[in-house]
Design an enzyme around this catalytic site. Structure first.
Site, PDB file in Angstrom:
ATOM      1  N   PHE A 227      -9.252 -18.608 -56.800  1.00 20.13           N
ATOM      2  CA  PHE A 227      -8.485 -19.452 -55.879  1.00 20.13           C
ATOM      3  C   PHE A 227      -9.366 -19.598 -54.640  1.00 20.13           C
ATOM      4  O   PHE A 227      -9.387 -18.722 -53.775  1.00 20.13           O
ATOM      5  CB  PHE A 227      -7.142 -18.814 -55.510  1.00 20.13           C
ATOM      6  CG  PHE A 227      -6.130 -18.811 -56.622  1.00 20.13           C
ATOM      7  CD1 PHE A 227      -5.107 -19.737 -56.649  1.00 20.13           C
ATOM      8  CD2 PHE A 227      -6.206 -17.879 -57.643  1.00 20.13           C
ATOM      9  CE1 PHE A 227      -4.168 -19.738 -57.672  1.00 20.13           C
ATOM     10  CE2 PHE A 227      -5.284 -17.866 -58.670  1.00 20.13           C
ATOM     11  CZ  PHE A 227      -4.252 -18.799 -58.688  1.00 20.13           C
ATOM     12  N   ASP A 228     -10.103 -20.679 -54.574  1.00 17.90           N
ATOM     13  CA  ASP A 228     -11.175 -20.735 -53.588  1.00 17.90           C
ATOM     14  C   ASP A 228     -10.672 -20.877 -52.154  1.00 17.90           C
ATOM     15  O   ASP A 228     -11.379 -20.508 -51.221  1.00 17.90           O
ATOM     16  CB  ASP A 228     -12.135 -21.871 -53.943  1.00 17.90           C
ATOM     17  CG  ASP A 228     -12.951 -21.538 -55.190  1.00 17.90           C
ATOM     18  OD1 ASP A 228     -13.407 -20.396 -55.288  1.00 17.90           O
ATOM     19  OD2 ASP A 228     -13.103 -22.398 -56.057  1.00 17.90           O
ATOM     20  N   PHE A 229      -9.464 -21.391 -51.958  1.00 18.27           N
ATOM     21  CA  PHE A 229      -8.886 -21.420 -50.617  1.00 18.27           C
ATOM     22  C   PHE A 229      -8.261 -20.066 -50.283  1.00 18.27           C
ATOM     23  O   PHE A 229      -8.455 -19.532 -49.198  1.00 18.27           O
ATOM     24  CB  PHE A 229      -7.826 -22.514 -50.521  1.00 18.27           C
ATOM     25  CG  PHE A 229      -8.368 -23.913 -50.462  1.00 18.27           C
ATOM     26  CD1 PHE A 229      -8.206 -24.683 -49.320  1.00 18.27           C
ATOM     27  CD2 PHE A 229      -9.025 -24.479 -51.539  1.00 18.27           C
ATOM     28  CE1 PHE A 229      -8.696 -25.972 -49.252  1.00 18.27           C
ATOM     29  CE2 PHE A 229      -9.519 -25.767 -51.491  1.00 18.27           C
ATOM     30  CZ  PHE A 229      -9.355 -26.517 -50.350  1.00 18.27           C
TER      31      PHE A 229
ATOM     32  N   GLY B  34     -10.932 -16.691 -50.641  1.00 17.82           N
ATOM     33  CA  GLY B  34     -12.033 -16.598 -49.682  1.00 17.82           C
ATOM     34  C   GLY B  34     -11.854 -17.522 -48.491  1.00 17.82           C
ATOM     35  O   GLY B  34     -11.997 -17.124 -47.348  1.00 17.82           O
TER      36      GLY B  34
ATOM     37  N   TYR C  47     -21.101 -22.306 -56.620  1.00 15.20           N
ATOM     38  CA  TYR C  47     -20.546 -23.658 -56.690  1.00 15.20           C
ATOM     39  C   TYR C  47     -20.416 -24.282 -55.318  1.00 15.20           C
ATOM     40  O   TYR C  47     -20.182 -23.586 -54.324  1.00 15.20           O
ATOM     41  CB  TYR C  47     -19.167 -23.607 -57.365  1.00 15.20           C
ATOM     42  CG  TYR C  47     -18.934 -24.712 -58.359  1.00 15.20           C
ATOM     43  CD1 TYR C  47     -19.546 -24.694 -59.605  1.00 15.20           C
ATOM     44  CD2 TYR C  47     -18.115 -25.789 -58.054  1.00 15.20           C
ATOM     45  CE1 TYR C  47     -19.345 -25.709 -60.522  1.00 15.20           C
ATOM     46  CE2 TYR C  47     -17.907 -26.811 -58.964  1.00 15.20           C
ATOM     47  CZ  TYR C  47     -18.526 -26.764 -60.200  1.00 15.20           C
ATOM     48  OH  TYR C  47     -18.323 -27.774 -61.097  1.00 15.20           O
TER      49      TYR C  47
ATOM     50  N   ASP D 103       1.980 -34.445 -45.168  1.00 17.99           N
ATOM     51  CA  ASP D 103       3.206 -34.393 -44.372  1.00 17.99           C
ATOM     52  C   ASP D 103       3.376 -35.781 -43.748  1.00 17.99           C
ATOM     53  O   ASP D 103       2.724 -36.121 -42.766  1.00 17.99           O
ATOM     54  CB  ASP D 103       3.074 -33.320 -43.288  1.00 17.99           C
ATOM     55  CG  ASP D 103       4.393 -33.041 -42.579  1.00 17.99           C
ATOM     56  OD1 ASP D 103       5.323 -33.855 -42.724  1.00 17.99           O
ATOM     57  OD2 ASP D 103       4.481 -32.024 -41.871  1.00 17.99           O
TER      58      ASP D 103
END
Length: 728
Positions: free
Chosen positions: A324-326, A329, A409, A468
């Site tokens: 889960f790159d957000f 990290g 990546y 939003d």
């Protein structure tokens, strides 16, 4: 006295330090504090909207009430047996903590760059890792290197905070720091307890084909020689075994009068008829706030929210391999320092930010976002075939872009605003595919062999954005699902069967929406109380998201359960302050998505028929079914990456886009006033075996500077007869 900072402006260095000092003072120096993040605590929407409305109306004065200036601080309290993850809000004017809570013990915060950098030293110093490496014999001059990787979901209920590493070798004989180690995978994975800094075990991994079973073979009596058939996989120009191309002529982006946009110190960006506030968070990277066109609100907040990368290799420990790159990290923490003339071309403005060091002091991160203009091709054109009169306007875009590197990546994220009031969210994936070892002569249905001994595993990249809306108002917004349906023949109403019907359904409660290309299913973000004077329809923006494949892992698998957002193409949830994460706040080692869009839907928020959010009871008149709220839209998209040999060693980019386009927001094409000026730097190129440009000195006709009226190009064949234009 210095002027008060805008409520959406990034923290200054002084504010950053003040927040750190307040937290340290609260603990009285009696406990060790490890700082993870210090950033702006965005104001509550209810308090910010009146300020924004006064700002746009030109009614701001020194006495205008403004939201409190606050900082969001995340830190660990270091204790002997565990680390407590704390989230605090610091009021910067009153210099005190106004909110603080400790995460549950089973919730593990993300890893910082500092923690990643420490991991290698712990591994190479470990007797357990050295003993595991004795199983292998490396070629002379090769050294090991280790990429830290999130552990993924634990196979047990153990609450330990764990990090693992992917082990490779690098050819140190080349004496070059950028020689590519990914061409030399070593089939072990060290696993470490991050709190105790002790190695828990070293996993051995299978290297056979898919017919050889899921588990690693028994250890041999003699060291196994590695990389006997391997070949270099270099990527930096000076190490390539082929020369770089010499026949590419310069292609310059030249803006002799400078850029058409302006950027102020408080983050206000203005370009053409757009204005917005540019922010940056350690987890999301660049964020757009209060996006307006001609001073009309369009979006309250726009960001990328999450990315999960589940791998399809069932062999342990690869069955846990899911980033889960957000959340694990943070793409803001991993943002590149962009370079002039490389990542963006033309007249560039760069945005800097501050990230936290472990001691809470501000660490400047320079040039993490670039803003530039780029040509977008033809915006609109029409030729009157009777007179051959043509007018063409070229599109131009303002691009807000950042790039992050996550070990092997790269992701390129961009917001692109155009002259016709459209917004595009663009994601590009590049870098190096994640690889593992495979025995010589073997193939595998778990991936593709991209080089001798190198298997690139099949995987998916599934992204979520967060929208939003504020369609012509910060209030009264709603979401409508619109579909186009064919209609059966009917002698009275559809005798020839060519009629189709546009059907609309107002989303009245939190839910998910799946794509259906056969129905042209589209989400419209509408103002429920304002209609277009021409069409009579509600003012709106339509959302176009590619109908890409969602999560392939079995619905009951841990991969799917911890990434529920990745199972549907879009989600509509009720607004809550601080809810920015599609997969929830804590993704590191999660076994279930907690606090993500799935939970947001299950709590049952609902939306009033007129789009207003000013009640407390559900549609059946009873409380406890969520609350009346304004909608937030989470589009989900991605690509299933079954690697090609052409992806090795560096992958050519894959690009996906989300489009927001005005739909009955204006009373005509908003780009009619875009100039249709001819570009005088364009030149004619010869067609027949020469790369030179036409100059008129070789017996050929000279370049025609004005074949038709200035700034207009008609039908080429017709113009050649009508005005004597030269056609190559």
């Amino acid at each position: 006295m210095a002027a008060a900072r805008h409520p959406l402006a990034q923290l200054s260095a002084d504010e950053f330090t003040k927040a750190r000092d307040v937290v340290i003072q609260q603990h009285g120096g009696s406990q060790t504090v490890y700082f993870r993040q210090i950033s702006l605590e965005e104001p509550a929407k209810q308090s910010l909207i009146p300020y924004l409305e006064a700002e746009h109306a030109g009614r701001l004065t020194p006495d205008t009430p403004r939201p409190a200036r606050q900082a969001h601080v995340e830190y660990d309290l270091i204790k002997a047996e565990r680390h407590e993850a704390v989230r605090a809000v610091v009021d910067l004017d009153d210099e005190k903590v106004v909110k603080s809570d400790t995460a549950p013990s089973h919730s593990h915060p993300y890893f910082t760059i500092d923690e990643f950098s420490q991991f290698f030293d712990h591994c190479v110093a470990s007797d357990m890792v050295q003993e595991a490496m004795s199983e292998f014999s490396l070629p002379e001059g090769f050294e090991i290197t280790i990429d830290p990787w999130p552990y993924g979901p634990s196979d047990t209920d153990d609450d330990a905070r764990i990090m693992q590493g992917l082990v490779f070798a690098r050819d140190a004989r080349k004496k070059h720091p950028d020689t590519n180690h990914y061409g030399y995978p070593i089939p072990i994975i060290p696993v470490m307890d991050w709190v105790s800094k002790k190695m828990m075990r070293v996993d051995r991994v299978a290297t056979g084909g898919s017919e050889d079973g899921l588990h690693a073979p028994p250890r041999g009596e003699k060291p196994r020689k590695l990389f006997e058939d391997a070949r270099p996989a270099e990527w930096v120009p000076e190490l390539l075994d082929q020369p770089v191309r010499a026949d590419l002529k310069p292609l310059d982006v030249v803006q002799p009068e400078g850029a058409s946009f302006t950027v102020q110190d408080d983050g206000l960006v203005q370009w053409q008829k757009w204005r917005f506030r540019l922010g940056f968070t350690p987890r999301e990277g660049a964020v757009l706030h209060d996006v307006c066109y001609e001073n009309r609100p369009v979006l309250y907040r726009l960001s990328f929210s999450e990315l999960t990368v589940p791998y399809g290799d069932p062999r342990p420990p690869f069955h846990r391999k899911q980033a889960f790159d957000f959340g694990d990290g943070g793409v803001g923490r991993m943002a590149n320092n962009l370079t002039l003339g490389c990542d963006c071309l033309g007249a560039i403005h760069y945005m800097d930010t501050l990230l936290s060091r472990p001691d809470g002091s501000p660490s400047p991160a320079q040039s993490v976002v670039c803003l530039h203009e780029q040509d977008g091709g033809i915006l609109w054109k029409h030729t009157n075939f009777r007179t051959n009169k043509a007018v063409v306007a070229r599109s131009r875009e303002l691009v807000v872009q950042f790039v992050c590197t996550l070990a092997n990546y790269e992701y390129v994220f961009a917001f692109r605003l155009d002259l016709a009031a459209g917004i595009t969210l663009e994601t590009r994936a590049t870098g190096m595919v994640s690889i593992v070892a495979i025995d010589g002569g073997k193939t595998s249905e778990y991936g593709n062999r991209v080089a001798p001994g190198v298997l690139a595993q099949n995987h998916q990249h599934i992204f979520a954005a967060r929208i939003d809306p504020a369609i012509d108002s910060y209030r009264d917004n709603r979401v409508v699902v619109e579909e186009s349906h064919g209609v059966r023949m009917n002698p009275q109403t559809n005798p020839h069967g060519n009629f189709y019907q546009v059907r609309r359904r107002v989303v009245d409660r939190a839910t998910y929406v799946d794509a259906e290309p056969r129905l042209n299913r589209t989400l419209r973000l509408e103002n429920a109380g304002r209609k277009n004077a021409v069409s009579g329809r509600n003012l709106a923006y339509k959302l176009a998201v590619p109908a890409t494949q969602m999560m392939l892992a079995e619905e009951e698998s841990v991969h799917a359960r911890r990434a529920q957002f990745a199972q549907h193409n879009a989600w509509v949830t009720g607004y809550r302050d601080g809810e920015f994460w599609a997969a929830g706040e804590f993704t590191n080692q999660s076994r279930l998505e907690a606090g993500g869009v799935g939970d947001m839907v299950r709590r049952g928020d609902w939306f009033a028929d007129d789009g207003r959010a000013d009640g407390a009871d559900g549609p059946d008149g009873h409380a406890g079914h969520g609350q009346k709220s304004s909608p937030v839209v989470w589009p989900v998209y991605g690509f299933t990456h079954n690697p090609r040999v052409e992806d090795w060693p560096v992958m050519p980019m894959e690009m996906y886009q989300i489009h927001l386009r005005p739909a009955d927001f204006f009373e005509a094409n908003p780009a009619l006033d875009v100039p249709s000026e001819k570009n005088e730097t364009s030149v004619l190129v010869h067609c027949c075996g020469t790369s030179g440009v036409a100059s008129g000195d070789d017996g050929r006709p000279p370049v025609q500077k004005d074949p038709v009226a200035h700034g207009q190009g008609g039908n080429a064949a017709a113009d050649a007869d009508a005005v004597g234009a030269h056609v190559v």
